[in-house]
Design a protein around this motif. Structure first.
Motif, PDB file in Angstrom:
ATOM      1  N   PRO A 711       0.813  -1.225   0.000  1.00  6.84           N
ATOM      2  CA  PRO A 711       0.000   0.000   0.000  1.00  6.84           C
ATOM      3  C   PRO A 711       0.844   1.272   0.000  1.00  6.84           C
ATOM      4  CG  PRO A 711      -0.834  -1.573   1.595  1.00  6.84           C
ATOM      5  CD  PRO A 711       0.468  -2.128   1.100  1.00  6.84           C
ATOM      6  N   LEU A 712       2.008   1.197   0.622  1.00  2.00           N
ATOM      7  CA  LEU A 712       2.824   2.411   0.703  1.00  2.00           C
ATOM      8  C   LEU A 712       3.286   2.891  -0.671  1.00  2.00           C
ATOM      9  CD1 LEU A 712       4.939   1.783   3.907  1.00  2.00           C
ATOM     10  CD2 LEU A 712       3.210   3.545   3.544  1.00  2.00           C
ATOM     11  N   GLU A 713       3.339   1.964  -1.625  1.00  2.00           N
ATOM     12  CA  GLU A 713       3.748   2.354  -2.969  1.00  2.00           C
ATOM     13  C   GLU A 713       2.701   3.257  -3.619  1.00  2.00           C
ATOM     14  OE1 GLU A 713       6.499   1.973  -4.499  1.00  2.00           O
ATOM     15  OE2 GLU A 713       7.568   0.347  -3.490  1.00  2.00           O
ATOM     16  N   SER A 714       1.510   3.300  -3.032  1.00  2.00           N
ATOM     17  CA  SER A 714       0.460   4.120  -3.619  1.00  2.00           C
ATOM     18  C   SER A 714       0.459   5.543  -3.050  1.00  2.00           C
ATOM     19  CB  SER A 714      -0.917   3.468  -3.387  1.00  2.00           C
ATOM     20  OG  SER A 714      -1.248   3.524  -2.009  1.00  2.00           O
ATOM     21  N   ALA A 715       1.276   5.768  -2.031  1.00  2.00           N
ATOM     22  CA  ALA A 715       1.278   7.092  -1.390  1.00  2.00           C
ATOM     23  C   ALA A 715       2.368   7.970  -2.001  1.00  2.00           C
ATOM     24  CB  ALA A 715       1.467   6.944   0.120  1.00  2.00           C
ATOM     25  N   GLU A 716       2.109   8.490  -3.180  1.00  2.00           N
ATOM     26  CA  GLU A 716       3.125   9.232  -3.914  1.00  2.00           C
ATOM     27  C   GLU A 716       3.677  10.427  -3.131  1.00  2.00           C
ATOM     28  OE1 GLU A 716       4.946   8.907  -6.653  1.00  2.00           O
ATOM     29  OE2 GLU A 716       4.141   6.885  -6.883  1.00  2.00           O
ATOM     30  N   ASP A 717       2.790  11.164  -2.496  1.00  2.00           N
ATOM     31  CA  ASP A 717       3.237  12.358  -1.755  1.00  2.00           C
ATOM     32  C   ASP A 717       4.204  12.000  -0.654  1.00  2.00           C
ATOM     33  OD1 ASP A 717       1.639  13.765  -3.328  1.00  2.00           O
ATOM     34  OD2 ASP A 717       0.055  14.143  -1.848  1.00  2.00           O
ATOM     35  N   TRP A 718       3.927  10.873  -0.090  1.00  2.00           N
ATOM     36  CA  TRP A 718       4.763  10.420   1.023  1.00  2.00           C
ATOM     37  C   TRP A 718       6.097   9.898   0.497  1.00  2.00           C
ATOM     38  CZ3 TRP A 718       6.538   5.458   2.351  1.00  2.00           C
ATOM     39  CH2 TRP A 718       7.034   5.310   3.649  1.00  2.00           C
ATOM     40  N   LEU A 719       6.010   9.193  -0.623  1.00  2.00           N
ATOM     41  CA  LEU A 719       7.202   8.549  -1.178  1.00  2.00           C
ATOM     42  C   LEU A 719       8.254   9.544  -1.651  1.00  2.00           C
ATOM     43  CD1 LEU A 719       5.656   5.665  -3.293  1.00  2.00           C
ATOM     44  CD2 LEU A 719       7.232   5.383  -1.380  1.00  2.00           C
ATOM     45  N   ASN A 720       7.797  10.602  -2.286  1.00  2.00           N
ATOM     46  CA  ASN A 720       8.747  11.523  -2.900  1.00  2.00           C
ATOM     47  C   ASN A 720       9.255  12.536  -1.897  1.00  2.00           C
ATOM     48  OD1 ASN A 720       8.589  10.414  -5.541  1.00  2.00           O
ATOM     49  ND2 ASN A 720       6.536  11.306  -5.685  1.00  2.00           N
ATOM     50  N   VAL A 721      10.547  12.485  -1.676  1.00  2.00           N
ATOM     51  CA  VAL A 721      11.161  13.398  -0.709  1.00  2.00           C
ATOM     52  C   VAL A 721      12.462  13.931  -1.294  1.00  2.00           C
ATOM     53  CG1 VAL A 721      10.219  12.468   1.407  1.00  2.00           C
ATOM     54  CG2 VAL A 721      12.260  11.434   0.400  1.00  2.00           C
ATOM     55  N   LYS A 722      13.001  14.900  -0.615  1.00  2.00           N
ATOM     56  CA  LYS A 722      14.327  15.402  -0.975  1.00  2.00           C
ATOM     57  C   LYS A 722      15.368  14.563  -0.266  1.00  2.00           C
ATOM     58  CE  LYS A 722      13.207  19.170  -3.391  1.00  2.00           C
ATOM     59  NZ  LYS A 722      12.319  18.414  -4.315  1.00  2.00           N
ATOM     60  N   CYS A 723      16.459  14.328  -0.941  1.00  2.00           N
ATOM     61  CA  CYS A 723      17.542  13.567  -0.318  1.00  2.00           C
ATOM     62  C   CYS A 723      18.137  14.384   0.832  1.00  2.00           C
ATOM     63  CB  CYS A 723      18.624  13.258  -1.355  1.00  2.00           C
ATOM     64  SG  CYS A 723      20.113  12.583  -0.617  1.00  2.00           S
ATOM     65  N   PRO A 724      18.226  13.800   2.006  1.00  2.00           N
ATOM     66  CA  PRO A 724      18.768  14.543   3.147  1.00  2.00           C
ATOM     67  C   PRO A 724      20.231  14.944   2.937  1.00  2.00           C
ATOM     68  CG  PRO A 724      17.809  12.445   3.828  1.00  2.00           C
ATOM     69  CD  PRO A 724      17.863  12.437   2.331  1.00  2.00           C
ATOM     70  N   LYS A 725      20.881  14.284   1.996  1.00  2.00           N
ATOM     71  CA  LYS A 725      22.308  14.512   1.823  1.00  2.00           C
ATOM     72  C   LYS A 725      22.564  15.567   0.739  1.00  2.00           C
ATOM     73  CE  LYS A 725      26.294  11.426   1.571  1.00  2.00           C
ATOM     74  NZ  LYS A 725      26.604  10.038   1.224  1.00  2.00           N
ATOM     75  N   CYS A 726      21.971  15.325  -0.451  1.00  2.00           N
ATOM     76  CA  CYS A 726      22.286  16.228  -1.551  1.00  2.00           C
ATOM     77  C   CYS A 726      21.117  17.136  -1.917  1.00  2.00           C
ATOM     78  CB  CYS A 726      22.734  15.431  -2.784  1.00  2.00           C
ATOM     79  SG  CYS A 726      21.394  14.499  -3.560  1.00  2.00           S
ATOM     80  N   GLY A 727      19.966  16.881  -1.315  1.00  2.00           N
ATOM     81  CA  GLY A 727      18.832  17.742  -1.591  1.00  2.00           C
ATOM     82  C   GLY A 727      18.110  17.426  -2.895  1.00  2.00           C
ATOM     83  N   GLY A 728      18.607  16.452  -3.617  1.00  2.00           N
ATOM     84  CA  GLY A 728      17.995  16.094  -4.891  1.00  2.00           C
ATOM     85  C   GLY A 728      16.748  15.230  -4.722  1.00  2.00           C
ATOM     86  N   GLU A 729      16.198  14.830  -5.837  1.00  2.00           N
ATOM     87  CA  GLU A 729      15.009  13.989  -5.813  1.00  2.00           C
ATOM     88  C   GLU A 729      15.339  12.629  -5.187  1.00  2.00           C
ATOM     89  OE1 GLU A 729      11.899  14.835  -6.978  1.00  2.00           O
ATOM     90  OE2 GLU A 729      12.815  16.842  -7.083  1.00  2.00           O
ATOM     91  N   ALA A 730      14.491  12.212  -4.316  1.00  2.00           N
ATOM     92  CA  ALA A 730      14.720  10.895  -3.713  1.00  2.00           C
ATOM     93  C   ALA A 730      13.388  10.269  -3.356  1.00  2.00           C
ATOM     94  CB  ALA A 730      15.595  11.035  -2.480  1.00  2.00           C
ATOM     95  N   ARG A 731      13.439   9.025  -3.010  1.00  2.00           N
ATOM     96  CA  ARG A 731      12.211   8.285  -2.747  1.00  2.00           C
ATOM     97  C   ARG A 731      12.368   7.532  -1.428  1.00  2.00           C
ATOM     98  NH1 ARG A 731       8.029   6.980  -6.326  1.00  2.00           N
ATOM     99  NH2 ARG A 731       7.180   4.898  -5.954  1.00  2.00           N
ATOM    100  N   ARG A 732      11.303   7.546  -0.677  1.00  2.00           N
ATOM    101  CA  ARG A 732      11.364   6.843   0.610  1.00  2.00           C
ATOM    102  C   ARG A 732      11.405   5.331   0.407  1.00  2.00           C
ATOM    103  NH1 ARG A 732      10.727   9.910   4.941  1.00  2.00           N
ATOM    104  NH2 ARG A 732       9.427  11.758   4.798  1.00  2.00           N
ATOM    105  N   GLU A 733      12.024   4.676   1.326  1.00  2.00           N
ATOM    106  CA  GLU A 733      11.938   3.219   1.388  1.00  2.00           C
ATOM    107  C   GLU A 733      10.481   2.887   1.695  1.00  2.00           C
ATOM    108  OE1 GLU A 733      14.323   0.343   1.421  1.00  2.00           O
ATOM    109  OE2 GLU A 733      12.257  -0.363   1.194  1.00  2.00           O
TER     110      GLU A 733
END
Length: 1079
Positions: A711-733
């Motif tokens: 189900p978590l794969e369906s939560a796009e808003d939650w999944l898409n985050v900024k990388c804490p390291k480089c600030g780029g596009e990243a995705r949550r586990e």
RNA sequence: GAGGGAAUGCCGGAGCGGUCAAACGGGAUAGACUCAAGAUCUAUUGGCUUUCGCCUACGGGGGUUCGAAUCCUCCUUCCCUCACCA
């Protein structure tokens, strides 16, 4: 007869306990009173319950009541008792409800918890409700995530692709434990295999401690045995077998499959033998070059030659052995600083626990610093001509001015330094600096200088290659091919090896299969793969010849390598040496495929004839015997031979003593919603990046889609985050953690349940933990109880706690079944509801009944018939106090010696019984006591009170009520806190016990006299009395002689000089000596 | 195959070297109470015997001991856990 209002009594006291906070535990410290009567803390815990929709069942009730008796008893004894409760509320059923009924797991959980609470409160349990926790709350799982980050930091959490048990219905990965018998524990669907990248906890790091600590633990033997079995430690020998096959040049082409098995190999070829990467468990080799030496050239990326001197050579050789090599080009050290290197390094290189890191010169300095900061685990670190003298190279200073982390050695399997006798002074100094800090060895080579081009011998660097791949020099059997290691606990049988078997699931199977056999092998494999891994147990042993041969290092004999369905791929090396004469499985296999059988251990009892005739034996001889057919070891006892042959193999460089564990790392990834989110993000630039501690918790998003995969794969808003390291596009586990994570450390959270600053206050946990008494079902012997032990050790190594095991004492309650002995279940419709029983018979009756039916560790079949007995008892007690109330005239009435004896005996027996967990026996003692007291005309108030207190842990409501009656004649309570639940346990007066025994002693002589008088006659010559050894001194022979008028001699029954022609002495009993009359 | 546990009277189940014909509960039988049933209470519940007592008994065989349901040994049966772990 007057009906007793049990329901009213129960409600009254449950309300009062709650109102007064009677069971709230206080941790001593600034400001708070010293609780208890100075006996210190006592922590009672029942296993975390999952608040399922079905509500509380009898098994729960049994579990809780057992814990409650202990908690209440300890309270009354004066301990400061912590008896908390909480809910293991993350988990599959909530999610299944979401899929089935459309209820959100959070709502499902939020309705079930109050239901559980209501039922638990109804049972009158002495919980400290103020400490209640629920794992589904972010306040709780935040700390699960925190622990995960710590695991990651310490290299104990890692990802790997692995075959997992997959349930297509639940859409989730199942732990092996949850997929026993080949079907899903939860829904029964057949388990499939699937390859997935998964998170693991490196529990195997603690395998040894988890195993050996068991010896000192006060846990049930059965549980410890199960854990030992689960961890599966075995000592044995790892032995190298050289594999020869078609791809070699030895000329074994076109041999027949079964006719020439076991034939001698004639191939002899002196080239160097190396095991390849997977055989050694090497993930990759990373080489960090040093400074290129020439400023001008090295400043130009086009011209600089970072990959030179010995590096190309080693690269080529490793590649030949199929080992991945990475040689990242690093920025020029003249300009760059550590951070630039690090950035480059992290970008280009993937370091994992199986990596071998090699540094050269300033590359060494970089690696050591990098290891310090990355806290990574690696397999090996090799420093070639290390350099760490800041003064010598100003421009490179950034590399050198740091402290070496002495703990690197703990995370790195092995560290080696190569230096040369003709190295510069600073280089030699550097090597020593590293050696002293890291505690490793320096291998000093001759004439290698700084190991750079131009120095002699540095283009070829076999010492380094050897260090990386640890080649086995096969003393007697050099040849073309590869070395495969096998694990055996029977090195004494090595001369009897007639074939090898490799697991059909082995990742390197391909290397063994020759062209001619490929068709057969593939056919075989396709059949095997259709069978689930866990179904293997009853499978017939089957196999197919691979086409390869292995050289037995002990004999030089060539034996065929078979592929078998009965060899476990991920235990040992996935290949076994088969000794059919002395192993039942190998025997079965050899018989089936007509492979020769060679006896090497003589069964001395049954007389083995020395005979290698193929099919003479009827079964394998697995016992101990004398070695035969084993060269110089002939005649040795096989136990002794194990050692001798191991030593011999080790000496030859083809063997090692090793310890193997069955325990595998703990796969914690679940592709599920209702679990703790794993706090990392995946960044295309930076890879796996942990979420910062300050950003915890990573909350579960509320809006998700259920029923299709995770189900978590369906939560796009939650999944898409900024990388804490480089600030780029990243995705949550999107994996969540196994729920066993939550229950692995909750006992510590209870000590400081609402701390939002840290996981818990160390001092509070130190005061309460470990759990003194842990009660729960035996079904947790292998999962929860091993994981929790692992967590405790991990938290200890983090410095948060100072104990080694979660619980001092563990107790498993038995199962409660229905009248026919069948498991109670909703589907069978045979569930007995605790609430119904409580309403019908009363809570105290229900509690008493649960405990009186069977020993708490045994369990029983529920029977409504027999509960009547418990109800009668509770009522009797009530009436005894009610009627004696009238008789209590306050006239200083004193109890008879017998009453006092009975009461004191009961105080002693009940206390001891609870301590020994003989709760059923205690309920019987209580029945006897109150039956006896009920028959007395009058019993003093004091004795009644003492007796009543004994019943409190079992029937607290009625006892509170009766205590009130006793104290205040029902009218007033003396003080608010006058709860019998908090009264102190009665003290035993030993001197009052045993009146009957004394009386017995007094009558002994009289009894003997009387009996002799009956049988004595005029012609009696003498009388002999035979008494128990401990009674002889109480019998007065002369007095008896006088009374009887005959000569009476007293013997101890065990006296060998006694005169006893008719052997009547054996009839003697305590209190009744035997008599022999001599005529 | 490995490990853990168990076998007691009509039943469930105590018992951990001698006060054991065996706790406690259930059941059964008899009696009291009741018009009656239920509930409650009392007694009995291995055999022989009026009592003292004797005999037979704690899965089976053997042993240790003055003495064994209890300790040792072998066997049989049952339950549980893990299970092709080399």
């Amino acid at each position: 007869m007057e009906e007793i209002d049990f329901a009213g009594i129960e409600k009254k006291w449950q309300d009062r306990w709650a109102a007064e906070g009677v069971f709230e535990a206080k941790t001593p410290g600034a400001g708070s009173r010293e609780p208890g009567a100075g006996k210190g803390p006592y922590y009672v815990l029942e296993m975390f319950a999952y608040p399922s929709g079905e509500g509380l069942h009898m098994g729960h009730a049994f579990n809780f009541v057992i814990g409650d008796v202990i908690a209440r008893f300890k309270m009354m004894q004066g301990f400061n008792v912590l008896h908390p409760v909480g809910y293991d509320s993350l988990g599959l059923p909530a999610e299944n409800a979401a899929i089935k009924v459309g209820t959100h797991p959070a709502d499902y959980t939020n309705t079930n918890i109050p239901n559980f609470m209501k039922q638990q409160k109804g049972l009158g349990l002495s919980y400290d409700w103020s400490r209640m926790v629920s794992t589904a709350s972010p306040d709780y799982y935040k700390w699960d995530q925190w622990i995960f980050l710590k695991m990651l930091e310490k290299g104990l959490a890692y990802q790997k692709v692995s075959a997992v048990n997959w349930c297509s219905k639940c859409n989730t990965v199942l732990a092996n434990e949850q997929a026993q018998s080949g079907s899903c524990d939860l829904c029964g669907t057949k388990v499939e295999m699937k390859q997935l990248k998964q998170w693991f906890f490196r529990i195997t790091d603690y395998a040894d401690e988890l195993y050996s600590n068991l010896d000192n633990m006060n846990w049930p033997e059965k549980t410890k045995a199960m854990q030992r079995n689960w961890i599966g430690k075995s000592h044995g020998t790892e032995i190298d077998f050289l594999i020869e096959n078609q791809s070699g040049v030895s000329g074994f082409r076109g041999f027949g499959v079964s006719d020439e098995l076991g034939g001698k190999g004639e191939g002899e070829n002196g080239s160097r033998i190396h095991a390849d990467s997977r055989g050694l468990g090497i993930g990759n080799v990373v080489i960090v070059h040093g400074c290129p030496g020439d400023e001008e050239k090295s400043l130009n990326p086009e011209t600089r030659t970072y990959d030179k001197h010995w590096i190309p050579w080693i690269r080529k050789n490793l590649k030949e052995s199929e080992i991945a090599v990475e040689v990242p080009m690093m920025p020029v050290p003249w300009k760059a600083r550590y951070d630039d290197w690090k950035k480059e390094f992290d970008k280009k290189v993937d370091v994992n626990e199986n990596s071998v890191l090699i540094g050269h010169s300033c590359g060494c300095s970089f690696l050591v610093r990098w290891l310090r900061e990355a806290k990574k685990k690696v397999k090996k670190l090799i420093l070639v001509a290390p350099w760490k003298i800041a003064e010598s190279g100003g421009a490179e200073k950034g590399f050198y001015d740091y402290e070496i982390d002495k703990d690197i050695g703990k995370r790195v399997g092995n560290i080696v330094i190569f230096s040369s006798d003709d190295e510069e002074e600073d280089g030699k100094k550097s090597a020593v600096i590293f050696r002293d800090a890291l505690g490793c060895k320096i291998v000093e080579l001759k004439e290698h200088g700084h190991f750079t081009q131009g120095d002699m011998g540095t283009e070829e660097f076999p010492e380094l290659l050897d260090e990386i791949i640890e080649p086995r020099t096969l003393a007697d059997s050099r040849g073309q091919g590869k070395v495969w290691k096998i694990f055996t606990t029977r090195p004494d049988t090595i001369f009897g090896v007639t074939f090898m078997v490799v697991s059909a699931q082995h990742s390197r199977l391909d290397e063994l299969v020759i062209e001619e056999q490929r068709g057969k092998v593939e056919k075989f494999l396709s059949r095997i793969n259709s069978v689930s891994e866990k179904d293997v147990s009853n499978l017939e042993k089957e196999g197919v010849f691979s086409g390869s041969y292995a050289v037995n290092p002990a004999t030089g004999e060539r034996v065929p390598v078979w592929i078998g369905n009965f060899v476990v791929a991920d235990y040992g090396a996935g290949m076994v040496m088969a000794v059919p004469a002395h192993d039942a499985r190998d025997f079965e296999f050899a018989k089936k495929y007509g492979i020769s059988i060679k006896e090497v251990v003589a069964d001395e009892e049954n007389g083995t004839q020395i005979n290698t005739d193929k099919h003479r034996l009827d079964e394998a001889f697995t016992g101990v015997g004398k070695l035969i057919n084993s060269g110089e070891f002939d005649g040795l006892d096989s136990v002794e031979a194990k050692e001798k042959i191991s030593d011999w193999l080790i000496e030859k460089g083809v063997g090692r003593r090793v310890v193997n564990f069955k325990l595998r790392d703990w796969g914690i990834s679940r592709q599920r919603y209702w679990g703790t989110p794993i706090p990392v993000v995946h960044c295309s630039e930076c890879g796996v990046v942990p979420v910062a501690e300050k950003d915890l918790p990573v909350r579960l998003p509320k809006e998700v889609k259920f029923g299709e995969g995770n189900p978590l794969e369906s939560a796009e808003d939650w999944l898409n985050v900024k990388c804490p390291k480089c600030g780029g596009e990243a995705r949550r586990e999107s994996d969540t953690m196994d729920t066993f994570v939550n229950s692995s450390w909750y006992m510590m959270r209870f000590c400081d349940a609402h701390n939002d600053k840290e996981i818990f206050d160390k001092a509070k946990v130190k005061y309460w933990c470990p759990v003194d008494f842990y009660v729960g079902g035996a079904e947790h012997a292998c999962m929860h109880l091993i994981y929790s032990r692992f967590y405790v050790k991990f938290l200890r190594d983090l410095g948060l706690i100072d104990f080694d095991e979660p619980a001092v004492r563990l107790f498993h309650q038995g199962m409660i079944n229905d009248e026919k002995g069948e498991k109670m279940s909703k589907s069978k419709g045979n569930v007995v509801e605790p609430l119904e029983t409580m309403a019908k018979y009363g809570v105290d009756t229900t509690r008493y009944f649960l405990l009186s039916m069977a020993a708490p560790d045994k369990g029983f079949n529920w029977s409504d018939k027999e509960i009547a007995g418990s109800q009668r008892f509770v009522r009797k007690v009530y009436e005894f106090f009610a009627s004696n109330e009238v008789k209590d005239m306050g006239d200083g009435f004193e109890d008879s010696a017998e009453v006092l004896s009975r009461v004191n005996l009961a105080i002693r027996d009940v206390g001891e019984g609870i301590e020994k967990m003989e709760l059923r026996a205690v309920t019987i003692k209580l029945k006897e006591l109150f039956n006896f007291l009920g028959k007395q005309d009058r019993v003093s108030k004091e004795s009644r009170e003492k007796a009543l207190k004994l019943l409190v842990p079992f029937c607290p409501h009625v006892c509170e009520e009766l205590f009130e009656v006793l104290r205040g004649n029902r009218k007033q309570v003396i003080g608010n806190r006058d709860f019998v639940s908090l009264a102190s346990w009665s003290k035993v007066d030993e001197s009052k016990i045993g009146v009957r025994r004394k009386e017995l002693g007094v009558s002994l002589n009289e009894g003997v006299i009387e009996r002799i008088k009956k049988v004595v006659s005029d012609n009696t010559e003498a009388v002999y009395v035979y008494a128990m050894p401990f009674e002889v001194s109480k019998i007065d022979g002369s007095k008896i002689s006088e009374e009887v008028g005959k000569k009476v001699t007293v013997f101890s029954v065990s006296n060998s000089e006694k005169i006893d022609p008719e052997n009547v002495a054996k009839r003697a009993k305590p209190g009744k000596p035997a008599i022999y009359v001599c005529k």
